[in-house]
Design a protein around this motif. Structure first.
Motif, PDB file in Angstrom:
ATOM      1  N   SER A 400      -5.028  -5.927  -8.510  1.00 44.48           N
ATOM      2  CA  SER A 400      -5.705  -4.752  -9.039  1.00 44.48           C
ATOM      3  C   SER A 400      -4.784  -3.544  -8.983  1.00 44.48           C
ATOM      4  O   SER A 400      -4.181  -3.237  -7.950  1.00 44.48           O
ATOM      5  N   TYR A 401      -4.698  -2.836 -10.102  1.00 47.82           N
ATOM      6  CA  TYR A 401      -3.869  -1.639 -10.163  1.00 47.82           C
ATOM      7  C   TYR A 401      -4.330  -0.607  -9.127  1.00 47.82           C
ATOM      8  O   TYR A 401      -3.527   0.173  -8.609  1.00 47.82           O
ATOM      9  N   PHE A 402      -5.616  -0.611  -8.811  1.00 42.89           N
ATOM     10  CA  PHE A 402      -6.119   0.370  -7.853  1.00 42.89           C
ATOM     11  C   PHE A 402      -5.598   0.106  -6.449  1.00 42.89           C
ATOM     12  O   PHE A 402      -5.511   1.030  -5.638  1.00 42.89           O
ATOM     13  N   MET A 403      -5.263  -1.124  -6.153  1.00 39.75           N
ATOM     14  CA  MET A 403      -4.617  -1.417  -4.874  1.00 39.75           C
ATOM     15  C   MET A 403      -3.288  -0.670  -4.804  1.00 39.75           C
ATOM     16  O   MET A 403      -2.956  -0.025  -3.793  1.00 39.75           O
ATOM     17  N   THR A 404      -2.529  -0.738  -5.885  1.00 38.85           N
ATOM     18  CA  THR A 404      -1.251  -0.033  -5.964  1.00 38.85           C
ATOM     19  C   THR A 404      -1.453   1.465  -5.838  1.00 38.85           C
ATOM     20  O   THR A 404      -0.752   2.144  -5.068  1.00 38.85           O
ATOM     21  N   ILE A 405      -2.384   1.998  -6.593  1.00 37.75           N
ATOM     22  CA  ILE A 405      -2.622   3.443  -6.589  1.00 37.75           C
ATOM     23  C   ILE A 405      -2.946   3.933  -5.182  1.00 37.75           C
ATOM     24  O   ILE A 405      -2.386   4.939  -4.713  1.00 37.75           O
ATOM     25  N   GLU A 406      -3.820   3.242  -4.488  1.00 36.13           N
ATOM     26  CA  GLU A 406      -4.256   3.726  -3.180  1.00 36.13           C
ATOM     27  C   GLU A 406      -3.143   3.613  -2.137  1.00 36.13           C
ATOM     28  O   GLU A 406      -3.039   4.460  -1.245  1.00 36.13           O
ATOM     29  N   VAL A 407      -2.311   2.594  -2.235  1.00 36.21           N
ATOM     30  CA  VAL A 407      -1.151   2.507  -1.341  1.00 36.21           C
ATOM     31  C   VAL A 407      -0.214   3.680  -1.603  1.00 36.21           C
ATOM     32  O   VAL A 407       0.290   4.327  -0.668  1.00 36.21           O
ATOM     33  N   GLN A 408       0.012   3.989  -2.872  1.00 37.77           N
ATOM     34  CA  GLN A 408       0.901   5.105  -3.204  1.00 37.77           C
ATOM     35  C   GLN A 408       0.291   6.443  -2.798  1.00 37.77           C
ATOM     36  O   GLN A 408       1.011   7.349  -2.342  1.00 37.77           O
ATOM     37  N   MET A 409      -1.011   6.576  -2.944  1.00 35.74           N
ATOM     38  CA  MET A 409      -1.679   7.807  -2.495  1.00 35.74           C
ATOM     39  C   MET A 409      -1.462   8.029  -1.004  1.00 35.74           C
ATOM     40  O   MET A 409      -1.187   9.153  -0.558  1.00 35.74           O
ATOM     41  N   ARG A 410      -1.589   6.949  -0.240  1.00 40.69           N
ATOM     42  CA  ARG A 410      -1.392   7.075   1.206  1.00 40.69           C
ATOM     43  C   ARG A 410       0.057   7.433   1.523  1.00 40.69           C
ATOM     44  O   ARG A 410       0.321   8.221   2.443  1.00 40.69           O
ATOM     45  N   HIS A 411       0.997   6.891   0.754  1.00 38.83           N
ATOM     46  CA  HIS A 411       2.408   7.237   0.944  1.00 38.83           C
ATOM     47  C   HIS A 411       2.598   8.743   0.724  1.00 38.83           C
ATOM     48  O   HIS A 411       3.258   9.416   1.526  1.00 38.83           O
ATOM     49  N   LEU A 412       2.019   9.259  -0.358  1.00 39.11           N
ATOM     50  CA  LEU A 412       2.135  10.683  -0.653  1.00 39.11           C
ATOM     51  C   LEU A 412       1.526  11.527   0.467  1.00 39.11           C
ATOM     52  O   LEU A 412       2.090  12.560   0.863  1.00 39.11           O
ATOM     53  N   GLU A 413       0.381  11.114   0.971  1.00 40.71           N
ATOM     54  CA  GLU A 413      -0.292  11.894   2.007  1.00 40.71           C
ATOM     55  C   GLU A 413       0.532  11.942   3.291  1.00 40.71           C
ATOM     56  O   GLU A 413       0.635  12.988   3.939  1.00 40.71           O
ATOM     57  N   ARG A 414       1.136  10.827   3.659  1.00 44.61           N
ATOM     58  CA  ARG A 414       1.985  10.827   4.851  1.00 44.61           C
ATOM     59  C   ARG A 414       3.245  11.655   4.619  1.00 44.61           C
ATOM     60  O   ARG A 414       3.643  12.456   5.474  1.00 44.61           O
TER      61      ARG A 414
END
Length: 495
Positions: A400-414
């Protein structure tokens, strides 16, 4: 003083996810702090550009959505295109993103200004500056025309699936369809219901497994709304099944070859149940390993070819004339309508989608093509300060593309949280960390079907023009989630 703190290129789900993460960190209080630039006339990315008949997500709706913004009102287990478009609009409204969006603005290039420590972004509406630049340009929106002689000579109606003409009426028409990828699997059964005759030109067959699709009862929708844990449970169960069937056997092919063979056996059994003619089954059976090319789900694709007015043509196309399609044996099949289900141009028009010039004149596209595609944790590249590429090599986690998006969102937040804590304004991934991550990905890639399987005939968009499979992150979804919580923030250099 820059025009914006952050420019995000792309108003699809990836770009909106990045904006949501930034707003969580305090960016965006002022409207111009975040600018989301979108070349199309509305938000939604793929789900705005594409609107061909039969358009639907091929991942269950409970999984193909943000986990932090569940939608209990999905009408179908596999959401139709209009449902995804409506969900995108809901997300934009819920997180107050529309005021940051500018439509009809095409980004043409970006250059890092070392003296001013910001990005200079050239657009169709003029030049902008921003401290940070993020690209969320996707790759399923730029149509790829087939490299076939005479394709522009056809005198009838020509429609590419990514530029569908909603006014086109195929009722009673003779239709030629070129392509049998995931889009065609959805579209072909729809056209067959209207056309008087249809010929489908197949270069490469696709693995198709059963689709457990159904309209979600209203009672279930109310249950999801009243008891959100039930929808979370449905998401987890569906994601686990997908991970086992579609990911484990592909990315861990060396260790889990039986999973891959089981998925292929499921697809073959599905084909046998639906097509009695052994010769037709032979034509529809891929000769490459399951997963070399993105597989899909359908219950009506195979039966379409058993209908008397539908022909599957596997002889290669020689050329197209003003009246029809000529195959290599000299036969011409006339058509009123030519439908191009030939997919999207990934590697020529994306990665990156526009020229990006980093430190010391480093050209991102040239770097990737000459020295190999890479991005630290699928997000950043050494030599490109304050730059995040969300559509990048080794970024796509799970199915799921949303799996990718949420991992990247967490990367940005950190990353941006650390930036704020240090009082810094510039970040750049170190060359050492960038190369170590690439080495790790290449090592893990040795376990995948792309290396261990038989993929020579797949003609898959997973492969670059140079022949490397760099699109998918060769780890499990769980590994990607752990990695985004554990990557050393000191891998970045701050200033």
């Amino acid at each position: 003083m820059t025009d914006h703190d952050v420019i995000i290129v792309g108003a699809g789900f990836g770009g909106m996810g990045a904006a949501i993460s930034l707003k969580r960190l305090g960016y965006g209080a002022a409207t111009r702090s975040i600018a989301i630039l979108e070349r199309e006339d509305d938000l939604g990315g793929t789900w705005h550009v594409n609107h061909y008949p039969g358009l639907a997500v091929d991942i269950a709706s409970v999984t193909y959505s943000y986990s932090f913004e569940p939608n209990p009102w999905w009408e179908h287990w596999f959401a139709r295109g209009h449902e995804l478009k409506r969900y995108a609009e809901h997300v934009a409204d819920t997180y107050d993103l529309r005021r940051h969006m500018e439509f009809g603005v095409r980004v043409e290039g970006a250059r890092w200004d070392e003296d001013e420590r910001h990005w200079v972004v050239s657009t169709s509406a003029g030049t902008r500056t921003a401290t940070y630049l993020m690209t969320a340009t996707g790759f399923l929106s730029q149509p790829r025309l087939p490299d076939i002689e005479g394709v522009h000579d056809f005198a009838g109606t020509v429609i590419h699936t990514a530029q569908w003409d909603d006014s086109a009426d195929l009722t009673g028409k003779t239709v030629a369809v070129i392509g049998t990828g995931a889009t065609a699997v959805q579209l072909i059964p729809q056209i067959a219901r209207q056309a008087a005759a249809m010929t489908v030109y197949q270069r490469t067959p696709i693995w198709v497994t059963p689709k457990a699709d159904f309209r979600i009862p209203r009672a279930v929708q109310y249950l999801f709304a009243a008891q959100p844990w039930t929808q979370r449970l449905a998401r987890r169960l569906n994601s686990t099944w997908l991970e086992t069937l579609m990911v484990t056997g592909v990315l861990h092919y060396k260790q889990a070859r039986l999973f891959n063979q089981g998925a292929a056996a499921l697809a073959k059994a599905h084909l046998r149940r639906q097509v009695a003619d052994p010769e037709l089954r032979r034509k529809l059976t891929p000769d490459y390993s399951f997963g070399c090319k993105r597989p899909t789900f359908s219950n009506d694709y195979y039966p379409t070819f058993t209908r008397p007015h539908v022909t599957l043509e596997t002889t290669p196309i020689r050329n197209i004339t003003s009246t029809g399609v000529v195959t290599g044996d000299g036969r011409e099949t006339e058509a009123d309508v030519l439908v191009l289900a030939t997919g999207f141009n990934l590697w020529d028009t994306n990665f990156p989608a526009f020229e990006v010039i980093g430190r010391d004149g480093r050209n991102l596209g040239k770097l990737w093509r000459e020295q190999g595609y890479h991005a630290y944790e699928g997000v950043t590249v050494a030599g490109f300060p304050n730059f995040v590429t969300l559509n990048s090599p080794y970024s796509y986690s799970g199915l799921s593309y949303f799996m990718t998006i949420e991992v990247q969102m967490r990367h940005l937040e950190r990353l941006f949280g650390e930036l704020q804590q240090r009082g810094a304004h510039t970040f750049e991934i170190s060359e050492r960390a960038d190369q170590e991550f690439l080495a790790h990905m290449l090592e893990r890639m040795d376990d995948t079907v792309f290396v261990q399987g038989s993929c020579a005939t797949a003609r898959s968009y997973y492969y670059t023009n140079e022949g490397d499979a760099v699109l998918l992150r060769p780890t499990s979804s769980a590994h990607a989630r752990r990695a985004v919580e554990a990557f050393p923030l000191d891998d970045y250099v701050y200033a």
